[in-house]
Design a protein around this motif. Structure first.
Motif, short mmCIF file in Angstrom:
data_model
loop_
_atom_site.label_atom_id
_atom_site.label_comp_id
_atom_site.label_asym_id
_atom_site.label_seq_id
_atom_site.Cartn_x
_atom_site.Cartn_y
_atom_site.Cartn_z
N GLU B 3 0.82 -1.20 0.00
CA GLU B 3 0.00 0.00 0.00
C GLU B 3 0.86 1.26 0.00
O GLU B 3 2.06 1.22 0.23
N ILE B 4 0.18 2.38 -0.27
CA ILE B 4 0.83 3.68 -0.19
C ILE B 4 0.31 4.34 1.10
O ILE B 4 -0.82 4.10 1.49
N VAL B 5 1.17 5.12 1.76
CA VAL B 5 0.77 5.74 3.02
C VAL B 5 0.79 7.26 2.89
O VAL B 5 1.80 7.84 2.50
N ILE B 7 0.78 10.69 4.76
CA ILE B 7 1.03 11.28 6.08
C ILE B 7 0.88 12.79 5.97
O ILE B 7 1.45 13.41 5.08
N TYR B 37 -9.48 3.61 -0.23
CA TYR B 37 -9.17 3.99 1.16
C TYR B 37 -9.11 2.73 2.02
O TYR B 37 -9.95 1.85 1.89
N ARG B 38 -8.11 2.62 2.92
CA ARG B 38 -8.00 1.43 3.76
C ARG B 38 -8.11 1.70 5.25
O ARG B 38 -8.86 1.03 5.94
N ALA B 63 -1.38 5.07 -5.20
CA ALA B 63 -1.32 6.52 -5.42
C ALA B 63 -2.42 6.95 -6.39
O ALA B 63 -2.97 8.06 -6.29
N PRO B 90 1.70 17.66 3.91
CA PRO B 90 1.19 16.39 3.39
C PRO B 90 2.13 15.77 2.36
O PRO B 90 2.75 16.48 1.57
N SER B 91 2.24 14.46 2.37
CA SER B 91 2.98 13.78 1.31
C SER B 91 2.60 12.31 1.28
O SER B 91 2.11 11.76 2.26
N LEU B 92 2.83 11.67 0.14
CA LEU B 92 2.62 10.22 -0.01
C LEU B 92 3.94 9.50 0.22
O LEU B 92 4.99 9.93 -0.24
N TYR B 93 3.86 8.38 0.93
CA TYR B 93 5.06 7.65 1.32
C TYR B 93 4.94 6.17 0.98
O TYR B 93 3.84 5.63 0.91
N THR B 94 6.10 5.53 0.84
CA THR B 94 6.13 4.08 0.86
C THR B 94 6.84 3.66 2.15
O THR B 94 7.63 4.42 2.70
N VAL B 95 6.53 2.47 2.63
CA VAL B 95 7.16 1.95 3.85
C VAL B 95 8.49 1.32 3.44
O VAL B 95 8.51 0.39 2.64
#
Lengths: 104, 104
Positions: B3-5, B7, B37-38, B63, B90-95
């Motif tokens: 998934e994409i996170v 934050i 959405y999860r 994304a 705000p930003s999109l992240y990968t783990v």
């Protein structure tokens, strides 16, 4: 008792990933062996232009455990000059709204 | 696929929690109904002196799903003048590193 969540956001220039991860891993390895440590997820932004390119989110049993883990050895690791290149915004949080699961 | 996170960290003055949560809930309610959405966890700092007093961490399928959810209705909610009081990162992240589970 609900856990406490430590979130630390870092400003890391795009060309300094390797230096940052080396410093981070040293502290991370140490902290994961401490009483009260539960889990952590390190996130990297997919957008090189993000200000907070790395965000570490970690679960601890309590603020007391978390504080006790930040001992002399931790302070030595954290005072290394390399860390000066990576401004950080650390704080302890409680979860005020939650649904679903962050397990992948 | 992992998934994409998403934050999003917010600067919220200590006396503005109620205003912030009202605005946040409106967008949160809308986003939770969107495809892809999860889950999400909203965190509040236990330290009133923290700069980033609120941090929202949310899991999305991709994304692409995340981008599609940010439609005209979202933009209307987000452009409300009240949001000007709460600087956000705000930003999109990968783990990139993970252990344990963030489920409580």
């Amino acid at each position: 008792m609900p856990e406490i969540v430590f979130i630390n956001s870092f400003e890391v220039p795009v060309d300094r990933d390797e230096d940052f991860l080396l410093l981070w891993k040293e502290i991370d390895d140490y902290m994961r062996g401490k009483p009260g440590y539960r889990w952590r997820r390190l996130h990297r932004s997919i957008d090189p232009g993000s200000r907070l390119r790395y965000v570490n989110v970690a679960g601890w049993e309590s603020a007391k455990h978390f504080d006790a883990a930040h001992d002399e050895t931790f302070r030595k690791m954290q005072s290394q000059p390399g860390w000066a290149h990576f401004p950080a915004y650390p704080s302890l949080y409680t979860v005020v709204q939650e649904d679903g699961s962050a397990t992948s």
